[in-house]
Write an enzyme that holds these catalytic residues in place. Structure first.
Site, PDB file in Angstrom:
ATOM      1  N   LYS A  26       0.809  -1.220   0.000  1.00  0.00           N
ATOM      2  CA  LYS A  26       0.000   0.000   0.000  1.00  0.00           C
ATOM      3  C   LYS A  26       0.843   1.271   0.000  1.00  0.00           C
ATOM      4  O   LYS A  26       0.371   2.333  -0.420  1.00  0.00           O
ATOM      5  CB  LYS A  26      -0.906   0.007   1.238  1.00  0.00           C
ATOM      6  CG  LYS A  26      -1.917  -1.127   1.275  1.00  0.00           C
ATOM      7  CD  LYS A  26      -3.200  -0.750   0.581  1.00  0.00           C
ATOM      8  CE  LYS A  26      -4.251  -1.840   0.741  1.00  0.00           C
ATOM      9  NZ  LYS A  26      -5.518  -1.492   0.068  1.00  0.00           N
ATOM     10  N   SER A  72      -8.989   0.027   6.585  1.00  0.00           N
ATOM     11  CA  SER A  72      -8.957  -0.971   7.654  1.00  0.00           C
ATOM     12  C   SER A  72      -7.552  -1.163   8.177  1.00  0.00           C
ATOM     13  O   SER A  72      -7.319  -1.952   9.059  1.00  0.00           O
ATOM     14  CB  SER A  72      -9.504  -2.304   7.145  1.00  0.00           C
ATOM     15  OG  SER A  72      -8.690  -2.781   6.104  1.00  0.00           O
ATOM     16  N   GLY A 112     -10.315  -4.684  -2.643  1.00  0.00           N
ATOM     17  CA  GLY A 112     -10.969  -3.619  -3.395  1.00  0.00           C
ATOM     18  C   GLY A 112     -10.523  -3.591  -4.846  1.00  0.00           C
ATOM     19  O   GLY A 112     -11.135  -2.943  -5.688  1.00  0.00           O
ATOM     20  N   LYS A 155      10.454 -18.780   6.528  1.00  0.00           N
ATOM     21  CA  LYS A 155      10.868 -17.997   7.704  1.00  0.00           C
ATOM     22  C   LYS A 155      10.576 -16.513   7.542  1.00  0.00           C
ATOM     23  O   LYS A 155      11.322 -15.655   8.006  1.00  0.00           O
ATOM     24  CB  LYS A 155      12.364 -18.199   8.006  1.00  0.00           C
ATOM     25  CG  LYS A 155      12.820 -19.631   8.077  1.00  0.00           C
ATOM     26  CD  LYS A 155      12.166 -20.412   9.183  1.00  0.00           C
ATOM     27  CE  LYS A 155      12.681 -21.847   9.209  1.00  0.00           C
ATOM     28  NZ  LYS A 155      11.795 -22.705  10.027  1.00  0.00           N
TER      29      LYS A 155
END
Lengths: 318, 318
Positions: free
Chosen positions: B53, B78, B180, B272
């Site tokens: 983002k 969110s 979205g 990992k």
């Protein structure tokens, strides 16, 4: 006693390089900013089998004489060395007999079995482990590869620091975890061999502080019933690793269980990598002694990343 | 409707490169062997703020006109977009107003606050979020940066695929998560622009399958009360992202909650690295459709790594 030198570690590195991962050295602006120093994390959690132990095991397997190889290798280990030796043996087409305590983490038992080793379970005492090993050596003629009390294993473990110092020169401190002392011995021999001015610090759980006691008293003092979340650091120094550590290590710091978990959580949250509690001890040293490291360039050996995801210590941790 | 092109994504990449991490592309011999295909993981969990983002948010902030910048930016999210916009704003010296549902994970609230954003909490409904946003836009004159229904955000998100295809040519499939649709829109526009023969697949939780429904029916069909552990994928497509996805995406696969958790655990244990459930959907597609991907070279976008370590889904998982 014949102690390893930088040159032994350089030879080990040439020997094992075709087999190991050259692991990355990661940095984190967030952690640098929290602790006001420059941290360089050598990520052995990304090594094959998820731990630095693959370096030492591979070097030991490659150093066995041709004739003896066919009888295989044997060891006792709480986990990572077992997986490491099993894979190193398989990559060289020889048998691996592994003696494991029945209490070893499930994830480590699965890993060892997955590498095709022949497992013997025993009680979780040093005596039971050593007896099972002796029986297998006698019956099979297998070569014992001790997890840390072994010259070639120590040389292999030192190659992580060799790569770290090749990638980042000018470090003034290196911190590595201390359990049986194999990683600490290899790391300190390598770093002091390259630059005698680098400060070498061992990180040890307060609840398994035999190396700290031995280092401070000058007398080898094994732990009695150590208990720590850092399950790779339950073992005690041997005569060999104690001799190397006395010669090369500048100091040993103990860290609390709370600090180990908090440091593990910091690395998971900020760096998005999975390390095991034993690895977290090195950051715990910095967390517990903040002023001491301010402004320094510190190399940290993250020893491994094998944790049982079903049993994590974070749920009730604030 | 003006749809982005490869050239827009290339321009975005030039614009944001000084600010973002060029994240590594990791491979795993173990996972390749389990799934009988070659997997290339683009690790946006290592991106700043722990998610892709940051790419879109940075491109959007850098694209605002000089005069309007001083009133700051506002968004509802969110979590990961909120942290991303907060940091992108701070790096450009402008204010960020963030509207968050009061139910957002603690780790994400902390992150947003840590980046110095001004947070307004609201009820966890789209209506409540949008109302709070409108109030702030009116009062402060702040520019709305929608999490995905925004041309510049979509172009920024497409830069992850651009880097992946620069690092590894010859991929025949790319899989990205769909929430979205911002990442999916950018990824598919970029990949189809570079090579029309690459198959582009969206990964969506069965429990939040609005994109699958919309794609299959040809009608935009928002989710009603979606519920999935992949908390980054609760949102529904917009007109813009649906139009781009219809044009560029070859198929959308839904995956179960059980499969998301199992895939997340596989990546944690074998690689990992820490990824969030939304990221795990891409491997879940391969896990649920094994024959389909056999022998293929598949790029997988791991969208982020922000999880609350106190609330992990592994403890009772076998």
């Amino acid at each position: 006693m014949d102690l390893p030198t930088l040159s032994d570690i350089q030879s080990a590195h040439k020997r094992i390089s075709p087999f190991i991962h050259r692991t990355p050295v990661l940095t984190s602006q967030q952690l640098n900013s929290i602790f006001k120093c420059e941290l360089f994390f050598k990520c052995e959690n990304f090594q094959k089998v998820g731990a630095f132990k693959f370096r030492g095991a591979t070097n030991a397997v490659l150093s066995i004489d041709g004739e003896r190889k066919k009888n295989g290798v044997v060891t006792h280990s709480s986990g990572n060395h077992a997986a490491a030796l099993a894979l190193a043996a398989r990559m060289n087409g020889i048998k691996a007999f592994i003696v494991m305590p029945e209490t070893a983490p499930e994830v480590k038992k699965k890993a060892v079995a997955g590498y095709g080793a022949l497992i013997t379970y025993c009680k979780p005492t040093l005596q039971a482990r050593e007896e099972s090993c002796s029986e297998i050596m006698e019956k099979e003629g297998a070569t014992l590869i001790h997890p840390y009390d072994n010259f070639n294993v120590i040389c292999g473990q030192g190659t992580a620091a060799l790569e770290l110092l090749e990638d980042f020169s000018g470090l003034d401190t290196i911190i590595a975890p201390v359990g049986g002392g194999g990683l600490m011995s290899g790391t300190s021999t390598c770093a002091k061999g390259i630059d005698g001015k680098i400060t070498i610090i061992g990180a040890e759980p307060l609840n398994a502080n035999d190396a700290w006691k031995s280092f401070k008293s000058g007398q080898l003092t094994p732990s009695a019933n150590p208990s720590t979340i850092a399950d790779g650091l339950l073992t005690s120094l041997s005569e060999l690793t104690f001799a190397i550590i006395r010669k090369n290590v500048d100091d040993i710091y103990t860290v609390t269980e709370e600090s180990i978990i908090a440091s593990m959580m910091l690395i998971w949250e900020r760096m998005k990598i999975i390390i095991e509690p034993s690895s977290a001890t090195v950051l715990a040293v910095i967390r517990e002694n903040p002023g001491f490291f301010e402004g320094r360039r510190v190399g940290l050996i993250l020893s491994g990343g094998n944790v049982d995801l079903r049993k994590l210590p974070f749920s009730s941790f604030s």
